[in-house]
Enzyme design. Sequence first.
Site, PDB file in Angstrom:
ATOM      1  N   HIS A 114      -0.383   0.782 -10.254  1.00  0.00           N
ATOM      2  CA  HIS A 114      -1.165  -0.060  -9.345  1.00  0.00           C
ATOM      3  C   HIS A 114      -1.873  -1.168 -10.128  1.00  0.00           C
ATOM      4  O   HIS A 114      -3.084  -1.385  -9.969  1.00  0.00           O
ATOM      5  CB  HIS A 114      -2.189   0.785  -8.580  1.00  0.00           C
ATOM      6  CG  HIS A 114      -2.622   0.152  -7.284  1.00  0.00           C
ATOM      7  ND1 HIS A 114      -3.072   0.866  -6.204  1.00  0.00           N
ATOM      8  CD2 HIS A 114      -2.672  -1.155  -6.891  1.00  0.00           C
ATOM      9  CE1 HIS A 114      -3.383   0.058  -5.219  1.00  0.00           C
ATOM     10  NE2 HIS A 114      -3.148  -1.174  -5.609  1.00  0.00           N
ATOM     11  N   ARG A 171       0.839  -1.191   0.000  1.00  0.00           N
ATOM     12  CA  ARG A 171       0.000   0.000   0.000  1.00  0.00           C
ATOM     13  C   ARG A 171       0.880   1.249   0.000  1.00  0.00           C
ATOM     14  O   ARG A 171       1.912   1.301   0.670  1.00  0.00           O
ATOM     15  CB  ARG A 171      -0.929   0.023   1.224  1.00  0.00           C
ATOM     16  CG  ARG A 171      -2.056  -0.999   1.160  1.00  0.00           C
ATOM     17  CD  ARG A 171      -3.062  -0.649   0.068  1.00  0.00           C
ATOM     18  NE  ARG A 171      -4.204  -1.557   0.033  1.00  0.00           N
ATOM     19  CZ  ARG A 171      -4.274  -2.633  -0.728  1.00  0.00           C
ATOM     20  NH1 ARG A 171      -3.238  -2.958  -1.493  1.00  0.00           N
ATOM     21  NH2 ARG A 171      -5.350  -3.393  -0.730  1.00  0.00           N
ATOM     22  N   GLU A 227      -2.274   8.598  -5.304  1.00  0.00           N
ATOM     23  CA  GLU A 227      -2.453   7.907  -6.581  1.00  0.00           C
ATOM     24  C   GLU A 227      -3.555   8.595  -7.357  1.00  0.00           C
ATOM     25  O   GLU A 227      -4.601   8.899  -6.772  1.00  0.00           O
ATOM     26  CB  GLU A 227      -2.820   6.425  -6.366  1.00  0.00           C
ATOM     27  CG  GLU A 227      -1.675   5.581  -5.892  1.00  0.00           C
ATOM     28  CD  GLU A 227      -2.014   4.096  -5.825  1.00  0.00           C
ATOM     29  OE1 GLU A 227      -3.116   3.709  -6.283  1.00  0.00           O
ATOM     30  OE2 GLU A 227      -1.193   3.323  -5.310  1.00  0.00           O
TER      31      GLU A 227
END
Length: 314
Positions: A274, A226, A255
């Site tokens: 991601h 994470r 992000e």
Amino acid sequence: MKVLSLVNLTKKQREKIESISNIDLQVVSPKQVTPEDLDGVEVLYDWSNTLKDAVVKSETLNWIQVVRAGVDALPLPELNSKGVILTNGSGANAINIAEQTLAYMLMFVRRMNLTARHQDAREWKHDEGYDEVYNKTVMIVGVGHIGTLIAKYAKALGMKTIGVRHSDKPAEYIDEMIPMSELSNRINEVHFVINALPDTDETLGIFNKDLFDAMSKKAYYINIGRGKTTNMDDLVEALNGEAIAGAALDVTTPEPLPSDSPLWDMKNVIITPHDAGMSVHYEERAFDIFKRNLKSYVENGEVVENVVNYSLGY
């Protein structure tokens, strides 16, 4: 027993659920679902937190199966106080994330992160430092389904593996397991540090200047856990100051990674959007977890796979 799925199920998947006795299955698109659809529902199958407010108010909901591994978007304290069982999709993406992690390590040692840039520039160019992962040591911080599989792949390539987690309970393919309290003392011994930690209050910013300074200058930092577990400013400083050899980041904070981040231009940094958890096989594997849990729930009144510990947040 009323089961609500906010995950689009195939015909075959619906048949598998409906074959379990005493199941009243309803499938609703997350874009069309309303809080009223939760009326009388005992089991909810969802991607994440579509009915975030409604699940807390429900008087009948007893179990939520989340497709994703992460559950931090859900109102965990409220669900815990209501006694709602929570399970996740941990392990459904272990194969693809482990493969991508392996790819990062191979790219670094074979200098392919640089070769890709040369190709874009139409340059036929060799770089210095071509190496191998063979006999290298990888430290996996957060050993769960994903970390165990990363270790399996690493061992197949002749690497040594060190695992880090709250307990020092052994795990398959991990040569040595150490507790989190020993992380800073041992991190200087390894060539690759794999961050596979979940997002919790305890892990927030755990990878910071102190840890980067403690790492070997020849070591690479890889984050497939994470983004919030890493202090991004400290990471940039470590890379600029050559405190570490490089980094591969599938997750960042924020992000998307801002276009003006200096990380984009660093030749010793690999950035992926991601996507390590993405695979055409993911939804089927996650469904299999739900199906097994649902069968156990109906037959035994409990679920046994991927039960989230509310106090830990995963």
